[in-house]
Structure formats: C-alpha cells, structure tokens
Write an enzyme that holds these catalytic residues in place. Structure first.
Site, short mmCIF file in Angstrom:
data_model
loop_
_atom_site.label_atom_id
_atom_site.label_comp_id
_atom_site.label_asym_id
_atom_site.label_seq_id
_atom_site.Cartn_x
_atom_site.Cartn_y
_atom_site.Cartn_z
N GLU A 36 3.00 43.26 0.21
CA GLU A 36 3.87 44.46 0.90
C GLU A 36 4.04 43.97 2.15
O GLU A 36 2.81 43.15 2.95
CB GLU A 36 3.60 45.80 1.17
CG GLU A 36 4.30 46.23 -0.17
CD GLU A 36 3.36 47.70 -0.52
OE1 GLU A 36 2.83 48.06 0.20
OE2 GLU A 36 3.44 48.70 -1.71
N HIS A 127 31.74 34.45 0.65
CA HIS A 127 32.33 34.67 -0.70
C HIS A 127 33.28 35.19 -0.77
O HIS A 127 34.89 34.33 -1.51
CB HIS A 127 31.79 35.39 -2.20
CG HIS A 127 32.16 35.03 -3.01
ND1 HIS A 127 32.19 33.71 -3.39
CD2 HIS A 127 32.29 35.45 -4.34
CE1 HIS A 127 32.41 33.42 -4.82
NE2 HIS A 127 32.35 34.90 -5.31
N LYS A 192 38.21 26.75 -13.48
CA LYS A 192 36.39 26.57 -13.78
C LYS A 192 36.49 27.94 -14.17
O LYS A 192 37.11 29.03 -14.08
CB LYS A 192 35.93 26.91 -12.86
CG LYS A 192 34.12 27.18 -12.88
CD LYS A 192 33.52 26.89 -11.74
CE LYS A 192 32.84 28.05 -10.99
NZ LYS A 192 32.08 28.69 -9.94
N THR A 226 28.63 24.37 -10.94
CA THR A 226 29.65 24.34 -10.74
C THR A 226 30.78 22.75 -9.72
O THR A 226 31.08 22.19 -10.62
CB THR A 226 30.26 24.72 -9.91
OG1 THR A 226 29.73 26.83 -9.69
CG2 THR A 226 31.49 24.56 -8.48
C1 R5P Z 1 31.01 31.16 -7.24
O1 R5P Z 1 32.96 31.08 -6.89
C2 R5P Z 1 31.08 30.27 -5.70
O2 R5P Z 1 31.80 29.67 -4.76
C3 R5P Z 1 30.85 29.18 -5.84
O3 R5P Z 1 30.78 28.28 -6.64
C4 R5P Z 1 29.38 29.43 -7.17
O4 R5P Z 1 28.01 30.31 -6.42
C5 R5P Z 1 28.04 28.11 -7.07
O5 R5P Z 1 27.09 28.51 -7.76
P1 R5P Z 1 26.39 27.42 -9.18
O6 R5P Z 1 26.24 26.42 -8.15
O7 R5P Z 1 25.23 28.27 -9.41
O8 R5P Z 1 27.84 26.81 -9.98
#
Ligand code: R5P
Length: 301
Positions: A36, A127, A192, A226
């Site tokens: 804490e 985001h 994706k 990603t």
């Molecule tokens: C997702 O929509 C974000 O724009 C990034 O592509 C995502 O958060 C990347 O996450 P990771 O590296 O775990 O694939």
C-alpha cells in the site's frame, strides 16, 4: 505551474521537466510492506496550477491508485487546477460493453479521476477517438503520428517502395492520417480476427497494395501478437522488409522475446510507457513524446 511525477514513468517526467526548464516538485511516497502507498505533497501548492505525470500501464491498478492519491493530496493542499498527464491511459480498451455482463472499466476509471479532483487530462493515441466523450473534464488527445512521420521522412522511407499498414481495421483512421502527413503514401489494412475469450489473433487477409517495405503502425503493442501475425502475413505476400511503429510499448508477457524473434526488422515505440531494462531488445528504438507534452503544457494547463 508545479509538476509532480508518480512512480510509473519518472524518466519521462524528468524529460518533460527539462523541456520546461523546471524541476519536478517533491512528494513523499511511502510504500508499506504489503505494497500500500502513502502519499504526501511536500511543497506549497496553494492556488498553484499542478500537473501529475503518471502513465497507467502495468501495473495499471497500482499506477491508478498512486495517481488518485497524488490528486487527492494536491486538492487537499489547496492546488487550483489539477491536470493529469496520462500518456498511456490504462483500461481504455474496455470502453464499452462488448458482451453481455461485462463491466465498462474505463467508465469506472473516469468517474474516480473526476471524483478525486482531476480537472483536465492530456493523453496520447487513445484507442478510440470517442474516448474523450466519456469524460466530463476537457481531454487533450495528442498523437505520436507526427513523430512517426518525421522519422519516416528522416529515414527517406517516404518513397515508392513503402506502403503503410494498419494491422487491423480499427486503425484505418490512424493510417489515413499518417498517409496524408507523408504526401498520400499508399496504405493497406489487415483484416484481423481476435478470439475475445482466448485472445488468439489471426491476420486473415490484406486489403491494399504490397510494397517492398511495409511500415505497420498501431496505437499499442501488448502481447505482440497483432504485429507479429501481421508481419508473417506480409512476408508470405512477398514483401522484403517489415517495420513496426506503435505509440505505447505495453509489452505484456513475453512480447519483447517474441518481437525480437519475429520477422519485423525494426520496432519504433515512444516513451509513453516506461520500459524496464530487462524488456529492451536489439530491434527496439525509442522516440520521446516529452517535447509534445511540454509544448501542450506551455499553452496553459
Ligand atoms: C487493438 O485493437 C489495438 O489497436 C492493438 O492492435 C492491440 O491492442 C495490440 O495488442 P497485442 O499486441 O496484444 O496484439
């Protein structure tokens, strides 16, 4: 204006202070054996404009609690205007209900920030462009895209060999803006699929041209899946070189090792998130957002 730093990214706070030719103000942070924190503001802030610099990446919960305690300490000490500089805003991905029964984490964070007296927020590459609408306080939404555009020009990559790539459809707006900054450089988007329950990522296909050099741009790299899956798809389509640029190096789990071993040749990120030494790897390059934040603060907090 007095600048305070939480513990999540003190090097960035120091860079911002240097840009502004000031020193960071002093606060005591005592950590109890159970983890804490007790925060005490050690300077007179009565009627002062104050700024807290505290990105809220991992450990997000702890970093948020520190932010809330610093804000509470400043408010109780008589500060006039509290600006939070949160270059990486943790929990922003859960900004609405995706599946029945889910909590909207970001809304909980926003309510708490406002409750502890934060009156203004400066953040980077959120985001979704709708996130500022969740706040009642003013939000300055900055972007690292000008840094990436400058780098691409300096490297002389803004030529016919290059295609910009968004590694998912959600990033299409970002890639269009970068393309415009670079004189309408061509761009492509990867389709994706992510399994929400397991987190498994698949780069299914690509819409747009394939260049000799593909520069992927995203808001963050967390697990690295990603970018890595997108790079594999691009290589399978015949590109020669894949470069990645992302604002926030969240780098969860084994991301640094996976990225180092991937088909991506260079990875550029910014210092919105502190990267501990053990997470550095040879392909990683860092750009700083400190000057952009200082410029924004100079306009008046
Ligand atoms: C997702 O929509 C974000 O724009 C990034 O592509 C995502 O958060 C990347 O996450 P990771 O590296 O775990 O694939």
């Amino acid at each position: 204006m007095k600048l305070f730093s939480g513990s999540s990214n003190r090097p960035l706070a120091e860079r911002i202070a240097k840009e502004l030719h000031v020193s960071l103000s002093s606060l005591e942070m005592f950590i109890f054996p159970d983890g804490e924190r007790r925060i005490r503001i050690e300077e007179n802030v009565v009627e002062e404009d104050t700024v807290i610099i505290q990105p809220t990446a991992t450990p997000g919960d702890q970093n948020y609690m520190e932010l809330f305690f610093i804000a509470d300490g400043l408010r109780r000490s008589g500060a006039r205007l509290l600006t939070a500089v949160i270059p990486y805003l943790g929990y922003q991905r859960q900004d609405h209900v995706f599946r029945d029964g889910e909590a909207v984490s970001l809304e909980v964070i926003v309510k708490t920030m406002e409750a502890v007296g934060i009156q203004k927020l400066i953040s980077f590459d959120l985001h979704s462009i709708k996130i500022p609408e969740v706040f009642k306080i003013p939000v300055t939404h900055l972007s690292a895209l000008p840094l990436f555009a400058k780098l691409i020009k300096e490297k002389k990559w803004d030529n016919t060999d290059t295609v910009l790539v968004s590694p998912d459809k959600g990033g299409i707006r970002r890639i269009k803006i970068l393309s415009e900054m670079l004189g309408d450089l061509p761009y492509a988007t990867i389709v994706k699929n992510r399994d929400l329950a397991t987190g498994f990522v698949e780069a299914a296909s690509i819409d747009g041209p394939i260049g000799k050099r593909m520069i992927m741009v995203d808001d963050m790299i967390s697990s690295g899946s990603t970018m890595i899956k997108a790079a594999e798809l691009l290589q399978s389509k015949g590109t020669e070189k894949v470069i990645a640029m992302a604002t926030h190096p969240v780098f969860s789990s084994d991301a640094p090792n996976l990225l180092e071993d991937s088909q991506i040749s260079k990875i550029y990120v910014t210092d919105t998130v502190y990267i501990p030494k053990e997470k550095y790897f040879s392909k990683l390059h860092m750009l700083s957002v400190a000057e952009m934040i200082a410029t924004e603060l100079k306009k008046g907090v």
